[in-house]
Enzyme design. Structure first.
Site, mmCIF file in Angstrom:
data_model
loop_
_atom_site.group_PDB
_atom_site.id
_atom_site.type_symbol
_atom_site.label_atom_id
_atom_site.label_comp_id
_atom_site.label_asym_id
_atom_site.label_seq_id
_atom_site.Cartn_x
_atom_site.Cartn_y
_atom_site.Cartn_z
ATOM 1 N N ARG A 57 0.806 -1.225 0.000
ATOM 2 C CA ARG A 57 0.000 0.000 0.000
ATOM 3 C C ARG A 57 0.837 1.271 0.000
ATOM 4 N NH1 ARG A 57 -2.994 -3.755 1.931
ATOM 5 N NH2 ARG A 57 -1.002 -4.261 2.866
ATOM 6 N N THR A 58 1.830 1.302 0.870
ATOM 7 C CA THR A 58 2.538 2.568 1.033
ATOM 8 C C THR A 58 3.219 2.959 -0.274
ATOM 9 O OG1 THR A 58 2.841 2.081 3.369
ATOM 10 C CG2 THR A 58 4.237 3.808 2.440
ATOM 11 N N LYS A 86 26.385 -4.454 -2.883
ATOM 12 C CA LYS A 86 27.839 -4.412 -3.084
ATOM 13 C C LYS A 86 28.524 -3.710 -1.931
ATOM 14 C CE LYS A 86 27.237 -3.744 -8.082
ATOM 15 N NZ LYS A 86 27.479 -2.734 -9.119
ATOM 16 N N ARG A 107 11.646 3.858 2.856
ATOM 17 C CA ARG A 107 11.285 2.850 3.869
ATOM 18 C C ARG A 107 12.517 2.000 4.126
ATOM 19 N NH1 ARG A 107 6.084 -0.929 4.278
ATOM 20 N NH2 ARG A 107 5.319 1.074 5.055
ATOM 21 N N HIS A 135 6.088 6.366 11.279
ATOM 22 C CA HIS A 135 5.435 6.187 9.974
ATOM 23 C C HIS A 135 4.450 7.350 9.804
ATOM 24 C CE1 HIS A 135 3.964 4.356 6.433
ATOM 25 N NE2 HIS A 135 3.677 3.146 6.861
HETATM 26 C C1 NCD Z 1 2.386 -0.908 8.279
HETATM 27 C C2 NCD Z 1 3.894 -0.701 8.296
HETATM 28 O O1 NCD Z 1 4.573 -0.990 7.303
HETATM 29 O O2 NCD Z 1 4.346 -0.224 9.330
HETATM 30 N N1 NCD Z 1 1.878 -1.099 6.988
HETATM 31 C C3 NCD Z 1 1.587 -0.015 6.206
HETATM 32 O O3 NCD Z 1 2.430 0.836 5.950
HETATM 33 N N2 NCD Z 1 0.334 0.112 5.757
HETATM 34 C C4 NCD Z 1 1.908 -1.898 9.254
HETATM 35 C C5 NCD Z 1 2.426 -3.315 9.208
HETATM 36 O O4 NCD Z 1 3.269 -3.677 8.379
HETATM 37 O O5 NCD Z 1 1.951 -4.088 10.026
#
Ligand code: NCD
Length: 312
Positions: A57-58, A86, A107, A135
């Site tokens: 999703r993100t 590397k 991320r 987040h």
């Molecule tokens: C979350 C995350 O990556 O922190 N997911 C997300 O971004 N929608 C929650 C999770 O992975 O449980």
């Protein structure tokens, strides 16, 4: 409000007014996110997606947001395919990326990685999850979901359920909800309690916060039930994970005594914490929440990268 050119590493990087402004702007972005109207707000902009941890999703909602606004993306979706393999440092990777793109969405499995990246980059860095840290853009869309349903972020009773130790979504969200004046009810297995550093901070904020490990009691008083996945990948020891795995689950029975207006949220992915039968109930808000990721990320990208003065 000017977020132009700014990093968003933690939800604390945004003031209450800035958050409110972003949520207002996100509301105007909904027709664009649905593809009903086109807009060139990010025309000519390139946004790098640097994802060194799994994401569905993100990353995709960020990419959708950029492309719906006429920008384009450079995407790293698999760390194994980059020069990190590397031995290149994150610092060097980000520094180089910042000369190819106008902003970087990162991320990473390590807490603090986004702060480091913000130092390495001379372009804005948006944290899309750093280990068990923060987040912030998830928090914005969580707040958008709550505000859409209740018309306010104040005075609600919000149960945070599940992995409050490693869950970065709750670490960001708890702070923001406290700022807006909602009450936090923490419900987790003992081993996954919200860490002391977060509790201290909430206390310093003057937050209304308490523990309610009894899920049935927590659900009865909740306006919002924010369910999280146990963050299996963060456990140092697999046997510790097995001790807590499957220790809570929301289903029709759990919700039998809930308030009619209760909404059930989840950042997703779910891994058994919410039974599919909940999807068809009026309580389920998690798919709406996932959709709102797009207009909210549009609003943020436009504020950071768009031409100043051009709103949604
Ligand atoms: C979350 C995350 O990556 O922190 N997911 C997300 O971004 N929608 C929650 C999770 O992975 O449980």
């Amino acid at each position: 409000m000017s977020l132009h050119g700014r990093d968003v590493v933690s939800i604390r990087d945004l003031s209450r007014d800035e958050i409110t402004g972003l949520l207002d702007s996100a509301r105007k972005m909904v027709p664009l996110a649905e593809g009903r109207r086109a807009s060139p707000l990010l025309d000519g902009k390139i946004v790098a997606m640097a994802f060194f941890e799994p994401s569905t999703r993100t990353r995709l909602s960020f990419e959708s947001a950029v492309q719906r606004l006429g920008g384009s993306c450079l995407t790293i979706a698999d760390a194994g395919a980059t020069s990190l393999r590397k031995g290149e440092s994150l610092y060097d990777t980000i520094r180089m990326l910042s000369s190819y793109a106008d902003a970087i969405v990162l991320r990473h499995p390590n807490e603090g990685a986004a702060r480091l990246a913000a130092r390495a980059s001379d372009r804005p860095v948006i944290n899309a999850g750093d280990g068990a840290g923060q987040h912030p853009t998830q928090t914005l869309l969580d707040l958008a979901t709550i505000r859409e349903r209740f018309g306010t972020l104040a005075g609600l009773k919000v149960v945070l359920l599940g992995d409050l130790k490693y869950g970065r979504t709750v670490h960001s969200l708890a702070f923001a909800l406290a700022e807006f004046g909602s009450e936090l009810i923490l419900s987790s297995p003992e081993a996954l309690r919200l860490p002391e550093e977060h509790r201290d901070e909430l206390r310093r904020q003057g937050a209304k916060v308490r523990d309610q490990p009894d899920l049935a009691k927590a659900v009865r008083e909740a306006d919002v039930l924010y369910v999280t996945r146990i963050q299996k990948e963060r456990f140092a020891d697999e046997s510790e994970y097995r001790e807590v795995a499957g220790s809570y689950r929301i289903d029709g029975r759990t919700l039998a005594d809930a308030k009619p207006q209760l909404i059930v949220m989840h950042p997703l992915p779910r891994a058994g914490e919410i039974a599919p039968e909940v999807d068809a109930t009026r309580h389920a808000a998690y798919f709406r929440q996932a959709f709102l990721a797009v207009p909210v990320r549009m609003a943020l990208l436009n504020a950071i990268l768009g031409r100043p003065g051009r709103g949604g």
